[in-house]
Design a protein around this motif. Sequence first.
Motif, PDB file in Angstrom:
ATOM      1  N   ARG A   1      -9.062   3.369   3.340  1.00 49.26           N
ATOM      2  CA  ARG A   1      -8.764   4.319   4.343  1.00 49.26           C
ATOM      3  C   ARG A   1      -8.390   4.050   5.880  1.00 49.26           C
ATOM      4  O   ARG A   1      -8.302   2.830   5.995  1.00 49.26           O
ATOM      5  N   GLY A   2      -8.212   5.229   6.501  1.00 44.27           N
ATOM      6  CA  GLY A   2      -7.812   5.067   8.009  1.00 44.27           C
ATOM      7  C   GLY A   2      -6.242   4.547   8.051  1.00 44.27           C
ATOM      8  O   GLY A   2      -5.672   4.511   7.114  1.00 44.27           O
TER       9      GLY A   2
ATOM     10  N   GLU B   1      -2.980   2.771   8.478  1.00 42.19           N
ATOM     11  CA  GLU B   1      -2.190   1.858   7.686  1.00 42.19           C
ATOM     12  C   GLU B   1      -3.139   1.520   6.452  1.00 42.19           C
ATOM     13  O   GLU B   1      -2.860   0.602   5.834  1.00 42.19           O
ATOM     14  N   GLY B   2      -3.949   2.440   6.048  1.00 44.19           N
ATOM     15  CA  GLY B   2      -4.579   2.621   4.694  1.00 44.19           C
ATOM     16  C   GLY B   2      -3.324   2.951   3.700  1.00 44.19           C
ATOM     17  O   GLY B   2      -2.115   2.946   4.037  1.00 44.19           O
ATOM     18  N   GLY B   3      -4.095   3.346   2.378  1.00 42.70           N
ATOM     19  CA  GLY B   3      -3.042   3.667   1.217  1.00 42.70           C
ATOM     20  C   GLY B   3      -3.745   3.411   0.043  1.00 42.70           C
ATOM     21  O   GLY B   3      -4.709   3.110  -0.039  1.00 42.70           O
ATOM     22  N   PHE B   4      -2.877   3.311  -1.043  1.00 43.10           N
ATOM     23  CA  PHE B   4      -3.230   3.015  -2.520  1.00 43.10           C
ATOM     24  C   PHE B   4      -2.698   1.831  -3.081  1.00 43.10           C
ATOM     25  O   PHE B   4      -1.529   1.802  -2.773  1.00 43.10           O
ATOM     26  N   ARG B   5      -3.271   1.117  -3.859  1.00 45.43           N
ATOM     27  CA  ARG B   5      -2.449   0.126  -4.793  1.00 45.43           C
ATOM     28  C   ARG B   5      -3.540  -0.116  -6.039  1.00 45.43           C
ATOM     29  O   ARG B   5      -4.599   0.537  -6.324  1.00 45.43           O
ATOM     30  N   LEU B   6      -2.617  -0.522  -7.075  1.00 45.31           N
ATOM     31  CA  LEU B   6      -3.166  -0.492  -8.445  1.00 45.31           C
ATOM     32  C   LEU B   6      -4.486  -1.459  -8.344  1.00 45.31           C
ATOM     33  O   LEU B   6      -4.348  -2.120  -7.788  1.00 45.31           O
TER      34      LEU B   6
ATOM     35  N   LEU C   1       0.784  -1.212   0.203  1.00 51.13           N
ATOM     36  CA  LEU C   1       0.066   0.032  -0.071  1.00 51.13           C
ATOM     37  C   LEU C   1       0.778   1.254   0.084  1.00 51.13           C
ATOM     38  O   LEU C   1       1.554   1.544   0.977  1.00 51.13           O
ATOM     39  N   TYR C   2       0.754   2.090  -1.065  1.00 56.25           N
ATOM     40  CA  TYR C   2       1.416   3.399  -1.059  1.00 56.25           C
ATOM     41  C   TYR C   2       0.662   4.413  -0.310  1.00 56.25           C
ATOM     42  O   TYR C   2      -0.491   4.497  -0.438  1.00 56.25           O
ATOM     43  N   LYS C   3       1.439   5.009   0.429  1.00 58.29           N
ATOM     44  CA  LYS C   3       0.908   6.494   1.064  1.00 58.29           C
ATOM     45  C   LYS C   3       1.058   7.342   0.346  1.00 58.29           C
ATOM     46  O   LYS C   3       2.065   7.657  -0.231  1.00 58.29           O
TER      47      LYS C   3
END
Lengths: 137, 137
Positions: free
Chosen positions: B59-60, B62-67, B25-27
Amino acid sequence: MQLSNTSKYAIRILSYMAREDSEYLYKSNELAKTLNISYKFLTKIMTELVKGKFILSIRGREGGFRLNNPASSITILDILKHFQAFTDFSTCILGNGACNPHNKCILHDKWASPRKDIRNMFATTTIDIVNSEDFKL
Amino acid sequence: MQLSNTSKYAIRILSYMAREDSEYLYKSNELAKTLNISYKFLTKIMTELVKGKFILSIRGREGGFRLNNPASSITILDILKHFQAFTDFSTCILGNGACNPHNKCILHDKWASPRKDIRNMFATTTIDIVNSEDFKL
DNA sequence: TTTAATTACTACTTTTTGGTAGAATTAAAA
DNA sequence: TTTTAATTCTACCAAAAAGTAGTAATTAAA
């Protein structure tokens, strides 16, 4: 991935002005009407074209504009460069600082060939192209 | 004749996100720093990328984004289209209404081939290109 | 259950581009 | 010499793109 309105208008104006012989003086009014560009915006661009030496102006009554050089010597690239519409070769398409073979953006190599082709097309197309075929204004 | 900043950033963000495996997960914070994009502007683009289904967000803490899909299935053209950075084929480069062979702008024929090549390049380049060679961020 | 770390939302400011208004200047014609 | 048709200049307005600020919502960890 497109040209600014100003560049587009400049190309259309100059190529239209390649139609008549070099004696003819184009009036802003005529240009604005036939090219369907707002008169006020057109005159702004005309002033810029004068400054860029693309055209010369005769002021006062019976005045107007004409090309400053033979139409066959004015390329689309000349026009785009004046309006900074074609970025120079050191800036890559992702614009993240200057690219070079040792420090390149992900599109560096992919973009190289199309870029060369586009540039070449712009560099070899002159505004007197209008006299070789039928085009819309 | 260039891409909007937003499109450029989107391409750089997504291709950077093709580096780690799909669990990571990218922040926003990490992305902003490594890609040198203002944090606030980046988060705006991230929201847009989520809406465009390019990435998914957790969200929240330890959240983040991924493809959202395999990197090899996401083309540059997909990204440009989402940000309306590549105008559709009916609009010509001079943008003076729709061009067709019977009513064409002066650059219509000249532009046809380069345009096809660029589009093809964008359509065949996927964001996992970063994994095949060394590129700058 | 509180806190910290994270994304999401709303609204604003700044910069660039596109476009408009009006008056000043020029020079031919009447 | 006055009028008229043209360019030129200065200043503004509008829309879009770029960028910033602050806060709400969410969720896991402490």
